[in-house]
Design a protein around this motif. Structure first.
Motif, PDB file in Angstrom:
ATOM      1  N   UNK A  15     118.596 181.767 134.841  1.00  0.00           N
ATOM      2  CA  UNK A  15     119.165 180.429 135.030  1.00  0.00           C
ATOM      3  C   UNK A  15     120.493 180.323 134.292  1.00  0.00           C
ATOM      4  N   UNK A  16     121.336 179.447 134.769  1.00  0.00           N
ATOM      5  CA  UNK A  16     122.605 179.146 134.108  1.00  0.00           C
ATOM      6  C   UNK A  16     122.428 177.829 133.377  1.00  0.00           C
ATOM      7  N   UNK A  17     122.440 177.858 132.052  1.00  0.00           N
ATOM      8  CA  UNK A  17     122.239 176.637 131.285  1.00  0.00           C
ATOM      9  C   UNK A  17     123.412 175.684 131.491  1.00  0.00           C
ATOM     10  N   UNK A  18     123.153 174.410 131.268  1.00  0.00           N
ATOM     11  CA  UNK A  18     124.178 173.395 131.493  1.00  0.00           C
ATOM     12  C   UNK A  18     125.310 173.511 130.484  1.00  0.00           C
ATOM     13  N   UNK A  19     124.968 173.909 129.248  1.00  0.00           N
ATOM     14  CA  UNK A  19     125.981 173.951 128.198  1.00  0.00           C
ATOM     15  C   UNK A  19     127.046 175.009 128.418  1.00  0.00           C
ATOM     16  N   UNK A  20     126.672 176.165 128.940  1.00  0.00           N
ATOM     17  CA  UNK A  20     127.632 177.254 129.114  1.00  0.00           C
ATOM     18  C   UNK A  20     128.729 176.901 130.121  1.00  0.00           C
ATOM     19  N   UNK A  21     128.405 176.433 131.336  1.00  0.00           N
ATOM     20  CA  UNK A  21     129.482 176.014 132.255  1.00  0.00           C
ATOM     21  C   UNK A  21     130.303 174.849 131.713  1.00  0.00           C
ATOM     22  N   UNK A  22     129.662 173.944 130.971  1.00  0.00           N
ATOM     23  CA  UNK A  22     130.403 172.814 130.418  1.00  0.00           C
ATOM     24  C   UNK A  22     131.424 173.297 129.390  1.00  0.00           C
ATOM     25  N   UNK A  23     131.042 174.283 128.579  1.00  0.00           N
ATOM     26  CA  UNK A  23     131.975 174.850 127.596  1.00  0.00           C
ATOM     27  C   UNK A  23     133.148 175.529 128.301  1.00  0.00           C
ATOM     28  N   UNK A  24     132.854 176.310 129.347  1.00  0.00           N
ATOM     29  CA  UNK A  24     133.916 176.981 130.101  1.00  0.00           C
ATOM     30  C   UNK A  24     134.850 175.972 130.744  1.00  0.00           C
ATOM     31  N   UNK A  25     134.269 174.942 131.352  1.00  0.00           N
ATOM     32  CA  UNK A  25     135.086 173.928 132.014  1.00  0.00           C
ATOM     33  C   UNK A  25     135.937 173.158 131.001  1.00  0.00           C
ATOM     34  N   UNK A  26     135.393 172.889 129.814  1.00  0.00           N
ATOM     35  CA  UNK A  26     136.157 172.185 128.786  1.00  0.00           C
ATOM     36  C   UNK A  26     137.372 172.991 128.357  1.00  0.00           C
ATOM     37  N   UNK A  27     137.185 174.293 128.122  1.00  0.00           N
ATOM     38  CA  UNK A  27     138.305 175.141 127.704  1.00  0.00           C
ATOM     39  C   UNK A  27     139.373 175.235 128.788  1.00  0.00           C
ATOM     40  N   UNK A  28     138.960 175.377 130.039  1.00  0.00           N
ATOM     41  CA  UNK A  28     139.918 175.461 131.134  1.00  0.00           C
ATOM     42  C   UNK A  28     140.637 174.128 131.340  1.00  0.00           C
ATOM     43  N   UNK A  88     125.952 176.397 139.491  1.00  0.00           N
ATOM     44  CA  UNK A  88     124.807 175.630 139.020  1.00  0.00           C
ATOM     45  C   UNK A  88     123.780 175.361 140.114  1.00  0.00           C
ATOM     46  N   UNK A  89     124.223 175.276 141.363  1.00  0.00           N
ATOM     47  CA  UNK A  89     123.303 174.872 142.431  1.00  0.00           C
ATOM     48  C   UNK A  89     122.877 176.031 143.327  1.00  0.00           C
ATOM     49  N   UNK A  90     123.510 177.196 143.213  1.00  0.00           N
ATOM     50  CA  UNK A  90     123.128 178.332 144.040  1.00  0.00           C
ATOM     51  C   UNK A  90     121.940 179.069 143.435  1.00  0.00           C
ATOM     52  N   UNK A  91     121.091 179.603 144.308  1.00  0.00           N
ATOM     53  CA  UNK A  91     119.884 180.326 143.899  1.00  0.00           C
ATOM     54  C   UNK A  91     119.888 181.704 144.548  1.00  0.00           C
ATOM     55  N   UNK A  92     119.614 182.731 143.756  1.00  0.00           N
ATOM     56  CA  UNK A  92     119.487 184.095 144.251  1.00  0.00           C
ATOM     57  C   UNK A  92     118.087 184.603 143.931  1.00  0.00           C
ATOM     58  N   UNK A  93     117.355 185.037 144.935  1.00  0.00           N
ATOM     59  CA  UNK A  93     115.972 185.512 144.774  1.00  0.00           C
ATOM     60  C   UNK A  93     115.935 186.995 145.077  1.00  0.00           C
ATOM     61  N   UNK A  94     115.436 187.787 144.125  1.00  0.00           N
ATOM     62  CA  UNK A  94     115.277 189.229 144.296  1.00  0.00           C
ATOM     63  C   UNK A  94     113.792 189.545 144.164  1.00  0.00           C
TER      64      UNK A  94
END
Length: 455
Positions: A15-28, A88-94
């Motif tokens: 899973x992609x946690x909410x905090x990690x993308x938010x941190x990346x988006x904040x820096x960008x 955040x919304x895409x799902x990959x199943x292996x």
């Protein structure tokens, strides 16, 4: 059975946690806001007879690749946010056989996702590629600028084109010889090259590093600073740290300060550093955790708005107790860090109000701990004037070849400590004597009882 166990091993859920993308988006986002200021400061430095080196980290290479492949034109910051939402919304199943199936989170989330996309489309136009924007502005002002990064695409004339620039050695030589007026670098240019006003270089104009977006890794950041400040420079260099002024940027600066203090302590045995941002409250520590937890307890409405379940008051580490968790991960897991990272979700004026209240509470709590002599952020000190009466070697040698405090000799000092104290008045002394006399009988009986049980 064994086949079933092997099949289960092949099934993984990430899973992609909410905090990690938010941190990346904040820096960008902060980098996009600072593009104009960085370009203005670079042009001003050139007009003042200096050579600017602009420091960035993100090249948005993946965003440019996707835009070039889809033919949608030059992306702006909205494309960056759309890409983060897709993650955040895409799902990959292996499955156990290695078959890959990709999809989205499901139709039940289609409405909220589309609403978020419409909100993203209403964002103001901001550049996605800070590198290309700064280069275009500097060139438009009539100056030449080079680049030392690892990206393979760039934006030229409103079109995404392959980047086939010279290698970093040629770029470095052009900068030091004067054929290039300015330079923009990321981690690829933070080590192994000299960009200072050295005595052996033809162009000896003073260097100034403009930090548009500093590296997340503090070692890379300090290494980058060292490119323009070397032992044989003929004129001193300078460093400019740019800031948008938004309260959400305080967390990024606080994390940077924390890492700088740790690096300085490991190298010089001193937590102080000349690169610290002195006007930033350092809330990301055990004291900050306590303050933030108490503040959140009084503001359940704010906790809900920040999409937090609870804000815990982390237990302080026991001095001398070993832990297997790296210090950098401990910082990331702190309540104060998580709380401050979510401030980006609030309007700017609300961010500022919350931050001001937190800083006030933090300073009051630190003052209270100082008064009790229990501040965990400061080493224990003996109050008074210390008079050294004698000194003897405890460990090491007096060769004088030590290059740091860790290699130097250790001494034991015989000292007298002089303290200035207000004398007790007679009535205060009698009051204390009476208190002691009143409790003497109870203490004596308790002591006799202990001795009797022992015997």
């Amino acid at each position: 059975n064994r086949d079933a166990r092997n099949a289960l091993k092949g099934l993984q859920m990430k899973r992609v946690s909410f905090g990690s993308p938010l941190h990346t988006m904040t820096r960008l986002f902060m980098a996009s806001l600072l593009v104009d200021l960085a370009a203005e400061r670079a042009i001003k430095a050139l007009e003042d007879g200096k050579k600017p080196v602009v420091l960035v980290e993100n090249t948005v290479q993946k965003v440019l690749e996707e835009a070039a492949a889809s033919g949608t034109g030059v992306p702006d910051f909205r494309a960056v946010v759309h890409r983060i939402l897709d993650q955040l919304v895409n799902v990959t199943i292996v499955d156990g056989d290695g078959n890959v199936e990709r999809g989205d989170v499901g139709p039940q989330f289609e409405g909220p996702v589309q609403r978020i996309r419409r909100m993203i489309d209403n964002l103001p136009v901001l550049p996605a590629s800070a590198i290309d924007e700064v280069k275009a502005r500097v060139e438009a002002a009539g100056y030449s600028i080079g680049e030392i990064t690892g990206r393979t695409l760039e934006v030229r004339g409103g079109v995404i084109v392959p980047r086939k620039g010279p290698d970093r050695t040629n770029t470095k030589n052009a900068f030091n010889s004067g054929r290039l007026d300015a330079l923009i670098v990321n981690a690829a240019g933070s080590t192994g090259i000299d960009l200072h006003a050295g005595s052996r270089f033809r162009d000896q104009r003073p260097r100034v590093m403009i930090e548009l977006q500093g590296p997340s890794h503090v070692v890379k950041q300090i290494q980058a600073y060292g490119r323009i400040s070397r032992f044989d420079e003929v004129v001193p260099s300078s460093i400019e740290l740019l800031s948008s002024g938004l309260p959400a940027e305080t967390r990024l600066a606080a994390m940077r300060n924390q890492r700088l203090r740790r690096l300085s302590a490991n190298v010089t045995s001193n937590r102080d550093s000349s690169f610290l941002a002195r006007n930033i409250p350092d809330l990301i520590n055990s004291v900050g955790d306590t303050v933030v937890a108490r503040y959140a307890e009084m503001r359940p409405d704010l906790v809900k708005r920040l999409c937090l379940d609870t804000v815990r008051e982390d237990a302080e580490a026991v001095p001398g107790e070993e832990t297997d968790i790296p210090e950098t991960l401990q910082d990331s897991d702190r309540s104060a860090n998580e709380f401050l990272s979510r401030l980006m979700l609030l309007p700017a004026e609300h961010q500022e109000k919350v931050l001001q209240e937190l800083v006030a509470e933090y300073e009051m709590h630190v003052a209270e701990l100082e008064a009790r002599g229990e501040n965990p952020l400061r080493p224990r000190e003996l109050e008074g004037i210390v008079h050294v009466r004698g000194q003897r070697l405890f460990e090491g040698t007096l060769s004088g070849a030590a290059t740091s405090a860790f290699d130097g000799p250790m001494h034991i000092l015989d000292v007298d400590i002089e303290r200035v104290a207000d004398p007790l008045r007679a009535d205060a002394v009698m009051e204390e004597v009476e208190k002691g006399a009143a409790g003497y009988g109870r203490v004596r009986r308790a002591a006799q009882d202990v001795v009797g049980r022992r015997d």
